[in-house]
Design a protein around this motif. Sequence first.
Motif, mmCIF file in Angstrom:
data_model
loop_
_atom_site.group_PDB
_atom_site.id
_atom_site.type_symbol
_atom_site.label_atom_id
_atom_site.label_comp_id
_atom_site.label_asym_id
_atom_site.label_seq_id
_atom_site.Cartn_x
_atom_site.Cartn_y
_atom_site.Cartn_z
ATOM 1 N N ALA A 70 -43.770 -1.477 -74.470
ATOM 2 C CA ALA A 70 -43.273 -2.760 -74.300
ATOM 3 C C ALA A 70 -43.055 -3.756 -72.572
ATOM 4 C CB ALA A 70 -42.331 -3.578 -74.373
ATOM 5 N N ASP A 71 -43.016 -2.527 -71.691
ATOM 6 C CA ASP A 71 -43.290 -2.860 -70.184
ATOM 7 C C ASP A 71 -44.843 -2.637 -69.792
ATOM 8 O OD1 ASP A 71 -40.019 -2.462 -70.113
ATOM 9 O OD2 ASP A 71 -40.599 -0.585 -69.404
ATOM 10 N N ARG A 72 -45.322 -2.599 -70.440
ATOM 11 C CA ARG A 72 -46.861 -2.674 -70.285
ATOM 12 C C ARG A 72 -47.275 -3.966 -70.106
ATOM 13 N NH1 ARG A 72 -48.624 2.885 -71.947
ATOM 14 N NH2 ARG A 72 -47.300 4.755 -70.628
ATOM 15 N N SER A 73 -47.182 -4.671 -71.961
ATOM 16 C CA SER A 73 -47.757 -5.673 -72.396
ATOM 17 C C SER A 73 -46.836 -6.601 -71.648
ATOM 18 C CB SER A 73 -47.037 -5.617 -73.599
ATOM 19 O OG SER A 73 -46.292 -5.495 -74.290
ATOM 20 N N ALA A 74 -45.300 -6.487 -71.285
ATOM 21 C CA ALA A 74 -44.632 -7.831 -70.341
ATOM 22 C C ALA A 74 -45.456 -7.290 -68.862
ATOM 23 C CB ALA A 74 -43.427 -7.468 -70.534
ATOM 24 N N ASP A 75 -45.890 -6.559 -68.626
ATOM 25 C CA ASP A 75 -46.376 -6.828 -67.441
ATOM 26 C C ASP A 75 -48.020 -7.459 -67.057
ATOM 27 O OD1 ASP A 75 -44.550 -5.542 -65.866
ATOM 28 O OD2 ASP A 75 -45.370 -3.589 -66.386
ATOM 29 N N HIS A 76 -49.017 -7.329 -68.233
ATOM 30 C CA HIS A 76 -50.021 -7.409 -67.896
ATOM 31 C C HIS A 76 -49.926 -9.478 -68.696
ATOM 32 C CE1 HIS A 76 -52.316 -4.044 -68.423
ATOM 33 N NE2 HIS A 76 -51.902 -3.778 -69.106
ATOM 34 N N SER A 77 -49.032 -9.578 -69.751
ATOM 35 C CA SER A 77 -49.289 -10.945 -69.444
ATOM 36 C C SER A 77 -48.215 -11.806 -68.123
ATOM 37 C CB SER A 77 -48.042 -11.511 -71.078
ATOM 38 O OG SER A 77 -46.346 -10.633 -70.471
ATOM 39 N N ALA A 78 -47.134 -11.275 -67.433
ATOM 40 C CA ALA A 78 -47.286 -11.728 -66.409
ATOM 41 C C ALA A 78 -48.131 -11.457 -65.484
ATOM 42 C CB ALA A 78 -45.864 -11.289 -65.651
ATOM 43 N N ALA A 79 -49.549 -10.540 -65.183
ATOM 44 C CA ALA A 79 -50.541 -10.169 -64.165
ATOM 45 C C ALA A 79 -51.680 -11.580 -64.789
ATOM 46 C CB ALA A 79 -50.985 -9.355 -64.582
ATOM 47 N N ALA A 80 -51.356 -12.017 -65.959
ATOM 48 C CA ALA A 80 -52.288 -12.988 -66.319
ATOM 49 C C ALA A 80 -52.327 -14.451 -66.157
ATOM 50 C CB ALA A 80 -51.963 -13.509 -68.205
ATOM 51 N N ASN A 81 -51.160 -14.579 -65.497
ATOM 52 C CA ASN A 81 -50.229 -15.826 -64.902
ATOM 53 C C ASN A 81 -50.586 -15.856 -63.620
ATOM 54 O OD1 ASN A 81 -49.734 -16.729 -67.592
ATOM 55 N ND2 ASN A 81 -47.717 -16.407 -67.595
ATOM 56 N N PRO B 146 -52.409 -14.762 -59.101
ATOM 57 C CA PRO B 146 -53.935 -15.282 -59.437
ATOM 58 C C PRO B 146 -54.574 -13.835 -59.061
ATOM 59 C CG PRO B 146 -52.469 -16.605 -57.265
ATOM 60 C CD PRO B 146 -51.951 -15.909 -58.479
ATOM 61 N N TRP B 147 -55.435 -12.981 -59.070
ATOM 62 C CA TRP B 147 -56.570 -12.181 -59.122
ATOM 63 C C TRP B 147 -56.330 -11.237 -57.867
ATOM 64 C CZ3 TRP B 147 -59.613 -10.935 -54.748
ATOM 65 C CH2 TRP B 147 -60.211 -11.225 -54.069
ATOM 66 N N TYR B 148 -55.444 -11.793 -56.486
ATOM 67 C CA TYR B 148 -55.620 -11.204 -55.186
ATOM 68 C C TYR B 148 -54.334 -10.596 -55.419
ATOM 69 C CZ TYR B 148 -53.225 -16.052 -54.145
ATOM 70 O OH TYR B 148 -52.774 -16.760 -54.120
ATOM 71 N N ARG B 149 -53.168 -11.311 -55.829
ATOM 72 C CA ARG B 149 -51.958 -10.765 -56.290
ATOM 73 C C ARG B 149 -52.048 -9.556 -56.941
ATOM 74 N NH1 ARG B 149 -47.259 -14.489 -56.489
ATOM 75 N NH2 ARG B 149 -48.153 -14.464 -54.487
ATOM 76 N N ASN B 150 -53.288 -9.318 -58.558
ATOM 77 C CA ASN B 150 -53.371 -8.644 -58.842
ATOM 78 C C ASN B 150 -53.330 -7.248 -58.834
ATOM 79 O OD1 ASN B 150 -51.674 -9.913 -61.266
ATOM 80 N ND2 ASN B 150 -53.730 -10.389 -62.408
ATOM 81 N N LEU B 151 -54.794 -7.846 -57.917
ATOM 82 C CA LEU B 151 -55.115 -6.184 -56.629
ATOM 83 C C LEU B 151 -54.208 -5.894 -56.005
ATOM 84 C CD1 LEU B 151 -57.855 -5.013 -55.965
ATOM 85 C CD2 LEU B 151 -58.116 -6.879 -54.630
ATOM 86 N N TRP B 152 -53.854 -6.637 -55.317
ATOM 87 C CA TRP B 152 -52.378 -6.186 -54.599
ATOM 88 C C TRP B 152 -51.329 -5.151 -55.123
ATOM 89 C CZ3 TRP B 152 -53.430 -5.038 -49.535
ATOM 90 C CH2 TRP B 152 -52.187 -5.023 -48.538
ATOM 91 N N ASP B 153 -51.526 -5.484 -56.091
ATOM 92 C CA ASP B 153 -50.215 -4.670 -56.671
ATOM 93 C C ASP B 153 -50.867 -3.395 -57.131
ATOM 94 O OD1 ASP B 153 -48.221 -7.194 -56.704
ATOM 95 O OD2 ASP B 153 -48.602 -7.596 -58.596
ATOM 96 N N GLY B 154 -51.828 -3.765 -57.702
ATOM 97 C CA GLY B 154 -52.742 -2.556 -58.022
ATOM 98 C C GLY B 154 -52.794 -1.270 -56.736
ATOM 99 N N VAL B 155 -53.492 -2.438 -55.809
ATOM 100 C CA VAL B 155 -53.315 -0.949 -53.832
ATOM 101 C C VAL B 155 -51.459 -0.585 -54.394
ATOM 102 C CG1 VAL B 155 -53.052 -1.292 -51.855
ATOM 103 C CG2 VAL B 155 -54.827 -1.839 -53.226
ATOM 104 N N ASP B 156 -50.660 -1.249 -54.518
ATOM 105 C CA ASP B 156 -49.705 -0.593 -54.290
ATOM 106 C C ASP B 156 -49.098 0.281 -55.104
ATOM 107 O OD1 ASP B 156 -48.596 -2.256 -51.852
ATOM 108 O OD2 ASP B 156 -47.484 -3.971 -52.966
ATOM 109 N N THR B 157 -49.189 -0.271 -56.252
ATOM 110 C CA THR B 157 -49.503 1.131 -57.212
ATOM 111 C C THR B 157 -50.113 2.254 -56.980
ATOM 112 O OG1 THR B 157 -48.586 -0.605 -59.105
ATOM 113 C CG2 THR B 157 -48.887 1.678 -59.542
#
Length: 155
Positions: free
Chosen positions: A124-135, A137-148
């Motif tokens: 459930a946490d992962r699906s909430a993260d994916h829906s938030a990631a879809a909204n 910009p792509w570069y913020r998702n990329l940076w969050d992936g680097v941080d993770t």
Amino acid sequence: MAGDRDRFSTATRLKSFGEQAAARVYRARVRRNRFTGRAAMLALVVCSLVIALAYPMRQYISQRSEIADQRRQAQQARDDEKRLREEKARLQDPAYIERLARERLHYVRPGETGYSVAGDAQDADRSADHSAAANRPWYRNLWDGVDTADAAARR
């Protein structure tokens, strides 16, 4: 004649006072000039000392900072060593090993039935993260992936 003498002596006295005043002013100027020369020499010496001591003081402060960093790192290494020794001692306990195997690897003893629940809280946490990631910009998702990935590498 007495009046001329008084007048003459008054004029002489004024002249004498004027000469004395001029001499005092001259002496004051001479003293002031000597004092100014001494003050300039003192200022030159003080500036020379400041310039001569600036680099060693900078080095001293820098080295004190490095020493503090080294002490902090040494303390962190001692804390890590203590934590790892405790972990090693726990791993010597068979009950702890069994608990880890059950929790992380989902092992069961012979005769037990194991169950896995689909859609648990982590999903459930992962699906909430994916829906938030879809909204976002792509570069913020990329940076969050680097941080993770960076956080996972630190562990």
